[in-house]
Design a protein around this motif. Structure first.
Motif, PDB file in Angstrom:
ATOM      1  N   LEU A  87       0.835  -1.203   0.000  1.00  0.00           N
ATOM      2  CA  LEU A  87       0.000   0.000   0.000  1.00  0.00           C
ATOM      3  C   LEU A  87       0.870   1.253   0.000  1.00  0.00           C
ATOM      4  CD1 LEU A  87      -2.728   1.469   0.319  1.00  0.00           C
ATOM      5  CD2 LEU A  87      -2.477   1.164   2.808  1.00  0.00           C
ATOM      6  N   ALA A  88       1.922   1.258   0.809  1.00  0.00           N
ATOM      7  CA  ALA A  88       2.806   2.426   0.882  1.00  0.00           C
ATOM      8  C   ALA A  88       3.500   2.666  -0.455  1.00  0.00           C
ATOM      9  CB  ALA A  88       3.836   2.226   1.988  1.00  0.00           C
ATOM     10  N   ASP A  89       3.929   1.598  -1.119  1.00  0.00           N
ATOM     11  CA  ASP A  89       4.553   1.754  -2.440  1.00  0.00           C
ATOM     12  C   ASP A  89       3.549   2.331  -3.445  1.00  0.00           C
ATOM     13  OD1 ASP A  89       6.924   0.785  -1.483  1.00  0.00           O
ATOM     14  OD2 ASP A  89       6.653  -1.248  -2.276  1.00  0.00           O
ATOM     15  N   GLU A  90       2.323   1.819  -3.409  1.00  0.00           N
ATOM     16  CA  GLU A  90       1.281   2.301  -4.317  1.00  0.00           C
ATOM     17  C   GLU A  90       1.035   3.796  -4.124  1.00  0.00           C
ATOM     18  OE1 GLU A  90      -3.545   2.186  -4.376  1.00  0.00           O
ATOM     19  OE2 GLU A  90      -2.521   0.322  -3.808  1.00  0.00           O
ATOM     20  N   LEU A  91       0.910   4.226  -2.867  1.00  0.00           N
ATOM     21  CA  LEU A  91       0.624   5.628  -2.587  1.00  0.00           C
ATOM     22  C   LEU A  91       1.824   6.514  -2.895  1.00  0.00           C
ATOM     23  CD1 LEU A  91      -1.424   5.254   0.711  1.00  0.00           C
ATOM     24  CD2 LEU A  91      -2.281   5.709  -1.589  1.00  0.00           C
ATOM     25  N   THR A  92       3.024   5.980  -2.745  1.00  0.00           N
ATOM     26  CA  THR A  92       4.215   6.751  -3.094  1.00  0.00           C
ATOM     27  C   THR A  92       4.247   7.039  -4.590  1.00  0.00           C
ATOM     28  OG1 THR A  92       5.494   5.828  -1.253  1.00  0.00           O
ATOM     29  CG2 THR A  92       6.740   6.741  -3.093  1.00  0.00           C
ATOM     30  N   VAL A  93       3.884   6.038  -5.390  1.00  0.00           N
ATOM     31  CA  VAL A  93       3.881   6.215  -6.848  1.00  0.00           C
ATOM     32  C   VAL A  93       2.763   7.162  -7.281  1.00  0.00           C
ATOM     33  CG1 VAL A  93       3.528   5.053  -9.056  1.00  0.00           C
ATOM     34  CG2 VAL A  93       4.961   3.985  -7.306  1.00  0.00           C
ATOM     35  N   ILE A  94       1.561   6.974  -6.716  1.00  0.00           N
ATOM     36  CA  ILE A  94       0.403   7.744  -7.166  1.00  0.00           C
ATOM     37  C   ILE A  94       0.414   9.166  -6.602  1.00  0.00           C
ATOM     38  CG2 ILE A  94      -2.119   7.901  -7.128  1.00  0.00           C
ATOM     39  CD1 ILE A  94      -2.190   4.846  -7.048  1.00  0.00           C
ATOM     40  N   ALA A  95       0.668   9.289  -5.292  1.00  0.00           N
ATOM     41  CA  ALA A  95       0.576  10.598  -4.649  1.00  0.00           C
ATOM     42  C   ALA A  95       1.904  11.326  -4.562  1.00  0.00           C
ATOM     43  CB  ALA A  95      -0.018  10.432  -3.244  1.00  0.00           C
ATOM     44  N   GLY A  96       3.015  10.618  -4.797  1.00  0.00           N
ATOM     45  CA  GLY A  96       4.321  11.258  -4.783  1.00  0.00           C
ATOM     46  C   GLY A  96       4.699  11.812  -3.427  1.00  0.00           C
ATOM     47  N   SER A  97       5.258  13.015  -3.419  1.00  0.00           N
ATOM     48  CA  SER A  97       5.782  13.594  -2.183  1.00  0.00           C
ATOM     49  C   SER A  97       4.692  13.898  -1.161  1.00  0.00           C
ATOM     50  CB  SER A  97       6.569  14.867  -2.489  1.00  0.00           C
ATOM     51  OG  SER A  97       5.728  15.836  -3.097  1.00  0.00           O
ATOM     52  N   ALA A  98       3.451  14.063  -1.615  1.00  0.00           N
ATOM     53  CA  ALA A  98       2.367  14.316  -0.664  1.00  0.00           C
ATOM     54  C   ALA A  98       2.257  13.180   0.340  1.00  0.00           C
ATOM     55  CB  ALA A  98       1.043  14.481  -1.410  1.00  0.00           C
ATOM     56  N   PHE A  99       2.553  11.959  -0.110  1.00  0.00           N
ATOM     57  CA  PHE A  99       2.566  10.804   0.795  1.00  0.00           C
ATOM     58  C   PHE A  99       3.978  10.514   1.302  1.00  0.00           C
ATOM     59  CE2 PHE A  99       3.081   6.234   1.555  1.00  0.00           C
ATOM     60  CZ  PHE A  99       2.123   6.037   2.532  1.00  0.00           C
ATOM     61  N   ALA A 100       4.939  10.363   0.392  1.00  0.00           N
ATOM     62  CA  ALA A 100       6.289   9.956   0.778  1.00  0.00           C
ATOM     63  C   ALA A 100       6.941  10.963   1.716  1.00  0.00           C
ATOM     64  CB  ALA A 100       7.153   9.767  -0.468  1.00  0.00           C
ATOM     65  N   GLY A 101       6.700  12.260   1.493  1.00  0.00           N
ATOM     66  CA  GLY A 101       7.284  13.265   2.368  1.00  0.00           C
ATOM     67  C   GLY A 101       6.766  13.156   3.788  1.00  0.00           C
ATOM     68  N   ARG A 102       5.502  12.798   3.917  1.00  0.00           N
ATOM     69  CA  ARG A 102       4.933  12.635   5.256  1.00  0.00           C
ATOM     70  C   ARG A 102       5.488  11.397   5.945  1.00  0.00           C
ATOM     71  NH1 ARG A 102       1.042  15.693   2.694  1.00  0.00           N
ATOM     72  NH2 ARG A 102       0.010  17.195   4.098  1.00  0.00           N
ATOM     73  N   VAL A 103       5.713  10.347   5.194  1.00  0.00           N
ATOM     74  CA  VAL A 103       6.299   9.140   5.770  1.00  0.00           C
ATOM     75  C   VAL A 103       7.654   9.447   6.395  1.00  0.00           C
ATOM     76  CG1 VAL A 103       7.250   6.862   5.230  1.00  0.00           C
ATOM     77  CG2 VAL A 103       5.051   7.549   4.273  1.00  0.00           C
ATOM     78  N   GLU A 104       8.393  10.364   5.780  1.00  0.00           N
ATOM     79  CA  GLU A 104       9.725  10.715   6.262  1.00  0.00           C
ATOM     80  C   GLU A 104       9.698  11.473   7.584  1.00  0.00           C
ATOM     81  OE1 GLU A 104      12.639   9.981   5.093  1.00  0.00           O
ATOM     82  OE2 GLU A 104      12.187   9.128   3.122  1.00  0.00           O
ATOM     83  N   ARG A 105       8.604  12.189   7.865  1.00  0.00           N
ATOM     84  CA  ARG A 105       8.647  13.097   9.008  1.00  0.00           C
ATOM     85  C   ARG A 105       7.572  12.869  10.059  1.00  0.00           C
ATOM     86  NH1 ARG A 105       4.662  16.897   8.235  1.00  0.00           N
ATOM     87  NH2 ARG A 105       3.885  17.173   6.087  1.00  0.00           N
ATOM     88  N   ILE A 106       6.584  12.026   9.783  1.00  0.00           N
ATOM     89  CA  ILE A 106       5.483  11.857  10.733  1.00  0.00           C
ATOM     90  C   ILE A 106       5.601  10.513  11.444  1.00  0.00           C
ATOM     91  CG2 ILE A 106       2.976  11.574  10.934  1.00  0.00           C
ATOM     92  CD1 ILE A 106       2.697  13.521   8.630  1.00  0.00           C
ATOM     93  N   PRO A 107       5.584  10.506  12.771  1.00  0.00           N
ATOM     94  CA  PRO A 107       5.641   9.230  13.500  1.00  0.00           C
ATOM     95  C   PRO A 107       4.318   8.487  13.418  1.00  0.00           C
ATOM     96  CG  PRO A 107       5.374  11.046  15.041  1.00  0.00           C
ATOM     97  CD  PRO A 107       5.553  11.666  13.682  1.00  0.00           C
ATOM     98  N   GLY A 108       4.359   7.194  13.629  1.00  0.00           N
ATOM     99  CA  GLY A 108       3.161   6.364  13.530  1.00  0.00           C
ATOM    100  C   GLY A 108       2.342   6.380  14.798  1.00  0.00           C
ATOM    101  N   LEU A 109       1.839   7.543  15.147  1.00  0.00           N
ATOM    102  CA  LEU A 109       1.057   7.685  16.369  1.00  0.00           C
ATOM    103  C   LEU A 109      -0.127   8.616  16.096  1.00  0.00           C
ATOM    104  CD1 LEU A 109       1.286   6.636  19.297  1.00  0.00           C
ATOM    105  CD2 LEU A 109       2.270   8.854  19.905  1.00  0.00           C
ATOM    106  N   PRO A 110      -1.190   8.092  15.466  1.00  0.00           N
ATOM    107  CA  PRO A 110      -2.333   8.941  15.117  1.00  0.00           C
ATOM    108  C   PRO A 110      -3.088   9.417  16.355  1.00  0.00           C
ATOM    109  CG  PRO A 110      -2.851   6.637  14.721  1.00  0.00           C
ATOM    110  CD  PRO A 110      -1.392   6.689  15.082  1.00  0.00           C
ATOM    111  N   GLU A 111      -3.719  10.576  16.245  1.00  0.00           N
ATOM    112  CA  GLU A 111      -4.534  11.098  17.332  1.00  0.00           C
ATOM    113  C   GLU A 111      -5.815  10.274  17.434  1.00  0.00           C
ATOM    114  OE1 GLU A 111      -4.002  13.351  19.570  1.00  0.00           O
ATOM    115  OE2 GLU A 111      -2.035  13.995  18.839  1.00  0.00           O
TER     116      GLU A 111
END
Length: 286
Positions: free
Chosen positions: A201-225
């Motif tokens: 899923l992450a690979d799919e979203l990286t290809v389709i959404a580009g930096s809008a997704f991949a950039g967030r993966v780089e800086r956001i921790p996996g702790l949703p509100e």
């Protein structure tokens, strides 16, 4: 995409805490948000060089004593401390939060008792999701809320795919950036790349959404509100302010229930009209 989840988490928590909350004087004007690395090091009783190594991912296995000291220095909540511990365990390639099931297919089965719970939540908008962000079951009220927006399109519908790949999402969510942040945090929760289904899923979203997704993966921790307020623009009801609560089901289910309530009187009245209920059935939160 970054594999330094521990470093991302420590850095974002350091940047989020104010000197006053950490018991430090504010001092002169700061060029960066939060605490300096030197301040965290002093509070935790470790060297600045060690804090730097942890944030940069050059050391991923701090001792329990260091973890406890960092948690105190950063004033972490209980859920944040649990997440911190899981991240250090995940640095061991043999560990997976879901155990041997981390490679199992995502759970798309709705238990009868969970379905019964959803039925009894009417007329409240509520939805059941699995670890991939797929929508598995929902109340009629949620269908009237989310259907016209386009969120229920797809087989199965997917909240994270809608946010990052459907142009309608930016119209539906005025605060799209914050919603996107939360979706990335939710996807990264748990084993993340150790789960092959989430990795795809992450690979799919990286290809389709580009930096809008991949950039967030780089800086956001996996702790949703788990709770908060979101704005949703509905084509019939207009802009709604919805308070949401996330209820985690037992870990073996790998599912979560999200419930939305009106956050003000105007939204309460709009939801009453939308779901065809008598006024006041869905009361606004005080």
């Amino acid at each position: 995409m970054s594999d330094n989840e521990l470093g991302i988490f420590l850095r974002t928590r350091r940047e989020a805490i104010t000197p006053a909350r950490a018991g430090l004087p504010a001092g002169p004007r700061r060029r960066t948000p939060g605490l300096r690395r030197a301040e965290v090091a002093t509070l935790a009783g470790v060297s600045v060089e060690y804090v730097t190594r942890l944030e940069q991912g050059r050391d991923r296995r701090p001792s329990v004593q260091v973890l406890s000291a960092l948690a105190e220095a950063l004033r972490l909540t209980t859920s944040e401390r649990i997440h911190l511990h899981r991240l250090t365990k995940a640095a061991d390639g043999g560990f997976a939060c879901l155990g041997g099931a981390s490679g199992a297919s995502p759970n798309r089965t709705v238990r009868p008792t969970v379905q019964a719970l959803l039925d009894r939540l009417e007329p409240t908008p509520a939805v059941l999701l699995n670890r991939l962000g797929e929508l598995l079951a929902w109340t009629e009220a949620y269908e009237r809320l989310a259907g016209p927006v386009g969120l229920l399109d797809g087989t199965p519908p997917s909240l994270v795919r809608f946010v990052f790949t459907d142009p309608r999402a930016r119209t539906a969510y005025p605060d799209w950036d914050r919603i996107a942040d939360e979706q990335v945090a939710a996807v990264k929760q748990g084993p993340f790349r150790a789960d092959p289904h989430i990795a795809v899923l992450a690979d799919e979203l990286t290809v389709i959404a580009g930096s809008a997704f991949a950039g967030r993966v780089e800086r956001i921790p996996g702790l949703p509100e788990p709770r908060g307020i979101e704005r949703l623009v509905h084509p019939e009801a207009g802009e709604l302010r919805l308070a949401y609560e996330t209820l985690e089901l037992p870990v073996d289910d790998g599912q979560r229930l999200m419930v939305r309530l009106p956050a003000d009187d105007a939204t309460s009245a709009a939801l009453d009209r939308l779901v065809g209920r008598r006024p006041g059935r869905l009361r606004a939160l005080a």
